[in-house]
Design a protein around this motif. Sequence first.
Motif, short mmCIF file in Angstrom:
data_model
loop_
_atom_site.label_atom_id
_atom_site.label_comp_id
_atom_site.label_asym_id
_atom_site.label_seq_id
_atom_site.Cartn_x
_atom_site.Cartn_y
_atom_site.Cartn_z
N SER A 83 -3.72 -10.35 -43.08
CA SER A 83 -2.94 -11.17 -42.92
C SER A 83 -1.97 -10.76 -41.83
CB SER A 83 -1.95 -11.37 -44.33
OG SER A 83 -1.42 -10.01 -44.86
N VAL A 84 -2.57 -9.37 -41.73
CA VAL A 84 -1.89 -8.86 -40.50
C VAL A 84 -2.52 -8.77 -39.33
CG1 VAL A 84 -0.36 -6.06 -40.15
CG2 VAL A 84 -0.83 -6.93 -42.49
N THR A 85 -1.52 -9.54 -38.39
CA THR A 85 -1.95 -10.06 -37.10
C THR A 85 -1.27 -9.21 -36.01
OG1 THR A 85 -0.85 -11.89 -36.71
CG2 THR A 85 -2.98 -11.91 -37.93
N ILE A 86 -1.68 -8.97 -35.15
CA ILE A 86 -0.89 -8.06 -34.20
C ILE A 86 -0.79 -9.28 -31.97
CG2 ILE A 86 -0.69 -5.98 -32.01
CD1 ILE A 86 -1.19 -4.79 -34.92
N ASP A 87 0.19 -9.11 -31.72
CA ASP A 87 -0.29 -9.71 -30.03
C ASP A 87 -0.19 -8.81 -29.16
OD1 ASP A 87 0.33 -11.26 -27.91
OD2 ASP A 87 2.66 -11.22 -28.17
N PRO A 88 -1.40 -8.70 -29.02
CA PRO A 88 -2.21 -7.85 -27.96
C PRO A 88 -1.47 -7.40 -26.33
CG PRO A 88 -3.66 -9.12 -27.95
CD PRO A 88 -2.62 -9.74 -29.53
N SER A 89 -0.79 -8.24 -26.64
CA SER A 89 0.25 -8.54 -24.87
C SER A 89 1.50 -7.30 -25.52
CB SER A 89 0.40 -9.74 -25.12
OG SER A 89 1.27 -10.77 -25.55
N ASN A 90 1.69 -7.49 -26.84
CA ASN A 90 3.20 -6.69 -27.53
C ASN A 90 2.69 -5.42 -28.01
OD1 ASN A 90 5.77 -5.75 -26.71
ND2 ASN A 90 5.99 -7.40 -28.43
N ILE A 91 1.67 -5.05 -28.58
CA ILE A 91 1.41 -4.10 -29.25
C ILE A 91 2.49 -2.98 -29.35
CG2 ILE A 91 0.13 -2.16 -30.51
CD1 ILE A 91 -2.27 -4.11 -28.88
N THR A 92 4.04 -2.97 -30.66
CA THR A 92 4.39 -2.15 -30.75
C THR A 92 4.03 -1.22 -31.92
OG1 THR A 92 5.83 -3.32 -32.06
CG2 THR A 92 6.44 -3.92 -29.69
N PRO A 93 4.36 0.52 -31.32
CA PRO A 93 4.75 1.28 -32.45
C PRO A 93 4.86 0.59 -34.11
CG PRO A 93 6.03 1.73 -30.78
CD PRO A 93 5.71 0.58 -30.60
N GLU A 94 5.85 -0.30 -34.81
CA GLU A 94 6.19 -0.79 -35.71
C GLU A 94 4.56 -1.31 -35.98
OE1 GLU A 94 9.45 0.89 -33.69
OE2 GLU A 94 8.16 -0.62 -32.77
N GLN A 95 4.15 -2.22 -35.56
CA GLN A 95 3.79 -3.44 -35.74
C GLN A 95 1.99 -2.84 -35.71
OE1 GLN A 95 3.11 -6.16 -31.46
NE2 GLN A 95 4.06 -7.61 -33.15
N LEU A 96 1.56 -2.08 -34.75
CA LEU A 96 0.07 -0.88 -34.99
C LEU A 96 0.39 0.00 -36.51
CD1 LEU A 96 -2.12 -0.48 -33.87
CD2 LEU A 96 -1.10 1.37 -32.53
N ALA A 97 1.81 0.77 -36.68
CA ALA A 97 1.67 1.01 -38.13
C ALA A 97 2.05 -0.08 -39.17
CB ALA A 97 3.16 1.44 -38.30
N GLN A 98 2.03 -1.15 -39.36
CA GLN A 98 1.55 -1.97 -40.11
C GLN A 98 0.40 -2.39 -39.78
OE1 GLN A 98 4.06 -5.63 -39.48
NE2 GLN A 98 3.68 -6.15 -41.83
N TYR A 99 -0.23 -2.52 -39.37
CA TYR A 99 -1.56 -2.91 -39.20
C TYR A 99 -2.37 -1.93 -39.53
CZ TYR A 99 -5.74 -4.69 -37.21
OH TYR A 99 -6.76 -4.83 -36.68
N GLN A 100 -1.83 -0.60 -39.55
CA GLN A 100 -3.20 0.23 -39.90
C GLN A 100 -2.29 1.19 -41.02
OE1 GLN A 100 -1.75 4.04 -36.15
NE2 GLN A 100 -3.48 4.45 -37.79
N GLU A 101 -0.74 0.48 -41.62
CA GLU A 101 -0.94 0.98 -43.33
C GLU A 101 -1.70 -0.59 -44.02
OE1 GLU A 101 2.55 0.17 -46.41
OE2 GLU A 101 2.94 0.05 -44.39
N ALA A 102 -2.36 -1.10 -43.95
CA ALA A 102 -3.12 -2.65 -44.54
C ALA A 102 -4.27 -1.81 -44.25
CB ALA A 102 -2.35 -4.11 -43.46
N GLN A 103 -5.00 -1.98 -42.74
CA GLN A 103 -6.39 -1.22 -42.54
C GLN A 103 -6.50 0.61 -43.78
OE1 GLN A 103 -8.46 -3.18 -42.16
NE2 GLN A 103 -7.50 -4.70 -40.74
N ALA A 104 -5.63 0.82 -43.57
CA ALA A 104 -5.93 1.51 -44.29
C ALA A 104 -5.73 1.42 -45.87
CB ALA A 104 -4.74 2.55 -44.63
N GLY A 105 -5.05 0.68 -46.60
CA GLY A 105 -5.49 0.24 -48.30
C GLY A 105 -6.75 -0.50 -47.98
N VAL A 106 -7.56 -0.69 -47.13
CA VAL A 106 -8.64 -1.28 -47.11
C VAL A 106 -9.67 0.00 -47.21
CG1 VAL A 106 -10.98 -2.73 -46.34
CG2 VAL A 106 -8.42 -3.38 -45.92
N THR A 107 -9.47 0.69 -46.69
CA THR A 107 -10.51 1.81 -46.49
C THR A 107 -10.22 3.08 -47.88
OG1 THR A 107 -10.07 2.31 -44.11
CG2 THR A 107 -10.53 4.18 -45.64
#
Length: 202
Positions: A83-107
């Motif tokens: 459910s967490v998506t990122i606009d590749p044209s505007n990858i901010t540290p905050e967005q990437l941190a949220q994305y990483q946190e969600a993926q870390a939950g899967v790991t």
Amino acid sequence: MKKWLPIIIILGIILLIGAYMASLNNKLVVLDQNATAQWANVESSYQRRADLIPNIVSTAKGYAEFEQSTLIAVTEARSKATSVTIDPSNITPEQLAQYQEAQAGVTSALSRLLAVFERYPDLKANENFKELINELERTENRINVERNRFNDTAREFNTKVNQFPTKLFAGILGFHEKAYFKADAGTEKAPQVNFDDLGKDK
């Protein structure tokens, strides 16, 4: 003629700046597109992992005694991550941190599942399940590779953006630094799977 000289000089400077900005824009577009394309590879690798999870959960569910809470945790973590998506044209540290946190939950959820399934010899011996776990391990390794490659392309772009005099014009042209993946909380590590004793309990 002398009265036109200042105007000619100003026009010449404007043309030079315009030509420089056009050339700079083209260079930054290439670097930006490289990073965007690599981000697509990262997303594709994570999507491959997400696609494997339903099959892994379905196979494990076939064993009535398998810990259902572990399967639910994996399924919920997958749902949150997708459910967490990122606009590749505007990858901010905050967005990437949220994305990483969600993926870390899967790991984390998958790591627990892999630890639990060691207690089920029949499931360990299931050829379909073993192949799914092998594919999961390959996918985790691919995720790490693609993340590192994204960091490389982002670093190349960010280096150019922060160089002088590029830094003076990058913002005007709409180019800003990209965030990096950070290897924290073990997110860079694939789940460890021990196959040395697979099948011994058959």
